[in-house]
Each structure stands twice: as structure tokens, then as C-alpha cells.
Design a protein around this motif. Structure first.
Motif, short mmCIF file in Angstrom:
data_model
loop_
_atom_site.label_atom_id
_atom_site.label_comp_id
_atom_site.label_asym_id
_atom_site.label_seq_id
_atom_site.Cartn_x
_atom_site.Cartn_y
_atom_site.Cartn_z
N VAL A 1 -57.63 -6.31 -5.66
CA VAL A 1 -56.96 -7.64 -4.84
C VAL A 1 -55.28 -7.56 -5.10
O VAL A 1 -54.84 -7.55 -3.90
N MET A 2 -55.12 -6.84 -6.01
CA MET A 2 -53.38 -6.73 -6.13
C MET A 2 -53.06 -5.62 -5.36
O MET A 2 -52.06 -5.75 -4.89
N GLN A 3 -53.85 -4.59 -5.22
CA GLN A 3 -53.41 -3.49 -4.50
C GLN A 3 -53.34 -3.89 -3.04
O GLN A 3 -52.32 -3.65 -2.20
N VAL A 4 -54.48 -4.65 -2.54
CA VAL A 4 -54.49 -4.97 -1.06
C VAL A 4 -53.06 -6.08 -0.83
O VAL A 4 -52.75 -5.72 0.27
N ALA A 5 -52.80 -6.67 -1.99
CA ALA A 5 -51.76 -7.84 -1.55
C ALA A 5 -50.18 -7.19 -1.33
O ALA A 5 -49.62 -7.78 -0.72
N VAL A 6 -50.18 -6.20 -1.93
CA VAL A 6 -48.84 -5.65 -2.05
C VAL A 6 -48.67 -4.37 -1.18
O VAL A 6 -47.50 -3.59 -1.02
N ALA A 7 -49.81 -3.73 -0.50
CA ALA A 7 -49.74 -2.71 0.29
C ALA A 7 -48.70 -2.93 1.31
O ALA A 7 -48.67 -3.85 2.08
N GLY A 8 -47.75 -1.79 1.32
CA GLY A 8 -46.75 -1.85 2.36
C GLY A 8 -45.51 -2.58 1.96
O GLY A 8 -44.59 -2.70 3.05
N THR A 9 -45.54 -3.40 0.98
CA THR A 9 -44.52 -4.25 0.76
C THR A 9 -43.27 -3.75 -0.01
O THR A 9 -42.38 -4.32 -0.11
N GLY A 10 -43.66 -2.58 -0.56
CA GLY A 10 -42.51 -1.89 -1.34
C GLY A 10 -42.75 -2.40 -2.82
O GLY A 10 -41.85 -1.79 -3.81
N VAL A 11 -43.61 -3.32 -3.31
CA VAL A 11 -43.77 -3.70 -4.72
C VAL A 11 -44.66 -2.88 -5.14
O VAL A 11 -45.85 -2.64 -4.66
N ARG A 12 -44.71 -2.36 -6.28
CA ARG A 12 -45.35 -1.38 -7.09
C ARG A 12 -46.43 -1.89 -8.02
O ARG A 12 -46.22 -2.96 -8.50
N LEU A 13 -47.37 -0.96 -8.15
CA LEU A 13 -48.48 -1.61 -9.15
C LEU A 13 -48.40 -0.55 -10.44
O LEU A 13 -47.95 0.51 -10.43
N SER A 14 -48.95 -1.30 -11.64
CA SER A 14 -49.00 -0.75 -12.71
C SER A 14 -50.55 -1.31 -13.35
O SER A 14 -50.68 -2.51 -13.33
#
Length: 385
Positions: free
Chosen positions: A262-275
Motif C-alpha cells: 500500500v505504501m509503495q502504490v501510494a507514493v509511486a511517482g511522487t518523489g517520496v522514497r520508501l524504506s
């Protein structure tokens, strides 16, 4: 009607209908910010922060390798890991005033915030650094604000690559409040507007799915007013809040995979990175115990990388060897095929796989990440950095 006349009128009509949507999509989904993303965040309790900490972690990691020699993993990879531990053992340091630090009286936490500022100012900093303050929940809100203010005052500005970690986010209103706080702190301490940025920890169920049935993480980006740099998954708080037994709490539990998807889909393309989060199985004890912990950590790091999470948390110096070894192996293993596919795409020839422009960009991104983290030399990547 001549097509030109017809098309001109239709184009104008569609531009009028979709102009606002075009602008909103461009603002919301600007794409990756580019540049380097650290492969890990190392959490150190604030009262243990001191100027020589980075060198100490690197030394401890090398001593662990010497005391518990792992199975051979290739001389070139070994040399890269040893060089990394010597040169830059910690990429992203988070001075922790939350769970790893606990609850202290105000004079004690003030003193530790002052000492942390001095340690960063006086010692060579890592490429990325920041504080994890307490949450903006009612019980800890004032302490979180005070710690950040004390640190900024005594540091006298912002360290390079500085970011604040906001834990236990449960609602977009908390993120919006954090954005307001950042603006007030910039005004108070003469910082450039927009310079103070933060990441949000996803470690409560309401951060993933709100009471209204919507994905809360998707709302966090807009609430941050452009200040949100990343979402970090909190393995154990999140798992425990779902009632998962301690023995089953893990980065690879299905509940963890759901939250991170869910996190991954939510920020895809936004420039917000994941950890991704951490594993609490530490490489300590006798050689068998250390090697077992290394095997687990290496597998989990590789698993996260394969799922598009290029960063994770490390909690102990002896986790550094497997963090870098697993990361470097991932990029080195994949680099030859990525270069071949990218060359075939550029030359408009079939190499057995028909790649599209989006995949070509992903191949370029993969190779660039390999260079940024030290797994690949620039000559091995053939991409613009």
C-alpha cells in the motif's frame, strides 16, 4: 469541416476540461527526485551519540567479520565491502529520541539534544543524518517540539542531508501539523524556507487504512506541503498493533507485505522514497549465532531490494557487513543483464526481451542506484548520473 478547424476547436475544449487535471497530476507525480538514496538508516539512541561513533561502527563491523569469518562470497565483493566499512560505514544516521531512547526527564533530554548537536558539528558527518523525535500524539507532542528546537538552536543551522523522522503517524493531520512546525522553526532559527524536511514512519494500522476506508498513506503526501521525503515501515510496532505474536513479527510477514505494498502504490511517482524496517535478530554471540543472523539479514535485505525497497534500518554494527554485501551482490548480479537490455533498447534491436520506454528508464535507474551505493563503478553502468 476541414480537420484543422475541427481539431483546433476540440483541442481548445479538451485543454479547458483537463487543464486543471494536468496541473494537479504534474504537481502530485513529479517523478523521482534523482540523486542518491541511502541503502540504510542506522538508529542510535541519542545518549550514545558522540563524535567518534561512525568510526567505531566501522571498526566493530570489521572486527565481527574477522572474529566470525563468513563463507567466501567472492574477492571483489569482499574488497568492496571492506572498503565501504573503512570509508563510509554509515550512510544515513538517525539520532533517536523515541523508542530507542525512551522517556527521560526534560533536563536530561535537553542535555542529550545539545550533546547530539555538538557531536554532529564537531565530528565528520555521514552523507545523510537526522533526528527521530517523539510523536506528535498528545502525550509526547511538547517534548518532540522542544527536542527539535533545542537541537537546531545549538547546532546553529541544518547539517547537510538533514531530515526529521516523525514516528507513529496515524492521520494526515499530524503530517500537516509537522509541516507547519517546520515552517515555524525555519522562521525562528533563520533557516531557508522549505529547508526543513521530514519522513513519516508507517507503524500504526490507521496509517495504512483509515476509519473511512481510504488509504491514509496516500493522503500523507498532500498533507506534507512538499516537505515529506520518505515513508519508513516500522516492523515491530505495526506487527504488534495487529496482534501478531512476537515470534512471527518479521519484515516478511504477510501483514508487513500488505502494508508495504500500500505504501509503495501510494507514493509511486511522487518523489517520496520508501524504506523497509529492521530485523531485531542481531549478529551477536558465538560464530554459529552470528552466521545465522547474517544469513537471515542478508536474505531479508535481498528480498526488500527485489520488491523495490532500496533502503532499510540497521540497529547494530555487525549488521553492516551483510547490508552492504547483500546490496552490492544484488546490483552486481543484475548489472550485466541490465546493460545488455538497455543497449538492445537503445539500438532498437531485439535481445529476446522487448522492453518498453518505462522499463528502459527502470534499467537506467537500477544501474544508477548501483553506482550511487558503491556496488558498481561508473564505467560499469553506462548511464548519466
Amino acid at each position: 469541416m476541414h480537420p484543422d478547424s475541427f481539431l483546433d476547436s476540440v483541442f481548445a475544449e479538451l485543454d479547458g476540461l483537463l487543464g486543471g487535471t494536468d496541473a494537479a497530476l504534474a504537481a502530485r507525480y513529479p517523478g523521482d527526485t534523482g540523486g542518491r538514496q541511502p541503502v540504510h538508516t542506522v538508529y542510535v539512541p541519542a545518549d550514545r551519540m558522540h563524535p567518534g561513533l561512525l568510526d567505531e561502527w566501522g571498526t566493530a563491523a570489521r572486527e565481527a567479520l574477522k572474529a566470525h569469518p563468513p563463507p567466501p562470497f567472492g574477492e571483489e565483493l569482499r574488497e568492496r565491502v571492506l572498503s565501504k566499512l573503512e570509508r563510509e560505514p554509515i550512510e544515513d544516521l538517525r539520532i533517536d529520541f523515541e523508542d530507542g531512547y525512551g522517556i527521560r526527564d526534560d533536563p536530561t533530554e535537553d542535555a542529550d539534544a545539545v550533546a547530539a548537536a555538538a557531536a554532529l558539528r564537531d565530528g565528520p558527518p555521514p552523507p545523510f543524518v537526522g533526528l527521530r523525535v517523539k510523536s506528535l500524539e498528545a502525550a509526547t507532542r511538547k517534548r518532540a517540539v522542544r527536542t527539535l528546537a533545542v537541537f537546531l538552536f545549538w547546532y546553529g543551522g541544518l547539517p547537510p542531508g538533514f531530515v526529521v523522522t516523525l514516528p507513529k503517524v496515524s492521520a494526515p493531520e499530524q503530517v500537516a501539523a509537522m509541516a507547519v512546525l517546520c515552517g515555524r522553526l525555519e522562521e525562528a532559527y533563520g533557516l531557508p524556507a522549505g529547508a526543513l524536511r521530514f519522513e513519516a514512519q508507517v507503524e500504526t494500522p490507521p496509517a495504512v487504512l483509515g476509519a473511512d476506508g481510504r488509504a491514509t498513506v496516500a493522503q500523507l503526501v498532500g498533507a506534507a506541503a512538499g516537505r515529506l521525503t520518505g515513508l519508513h515501515y516500522g516492523t515491530y510496532d505495526y506487527s504488534a498493533s495487529l496482534g501478531i505474536a512476537a515470534a512471527q513479527q518479521s519484515l516478511e510477514h504477510p501483514a508487513a507485505d500488505h502494508a508495504k505494498a500500500v505504501m509503495q502504490v501510494a507514493v509511486a511517482g511522487t518523489g517520496v522514497r520508501l524504506s523497509d524496517g529492521s530485523t531485531n535478530v542481531l549478529p551477536v554471540g558465538d560464530t554459529d549465532a552470528v552466521r545465522a543472523a547474517w544469513a537471515l539479514h542478508s536474505r531479508l535485505v535481498r528480498r526488500s531490494l527485489e520488491r523495490g525497497f532500496y533502503q532499510g534500518w540497521d540497529l547494530h554494527p555487525a549488521q553492516l557487513p551483510t547490508r552492504f554485501a547483500a546490496t552490492y551482490a544484488f546490483f552486481r548480479d543484475g548489472a550485466p543483464a541490465a546493460r545488455a537490455r538497455l543497449a538492445a533498447y537503445r539500438e532498437r534491436r531485439s535481445g529476446g526481451i522487448l522492453d518498453e520506454p518505462a522499463t528502459a528508464r527502470a534499467l537506467e535507474g537500477f544501474l544508477a542506484r548501483g553506482v550511487h551505493c558503491g556496488a558498481l563503478d561508473p564505467s560499469e553502468a553506462d548511464v548519466e548520473l
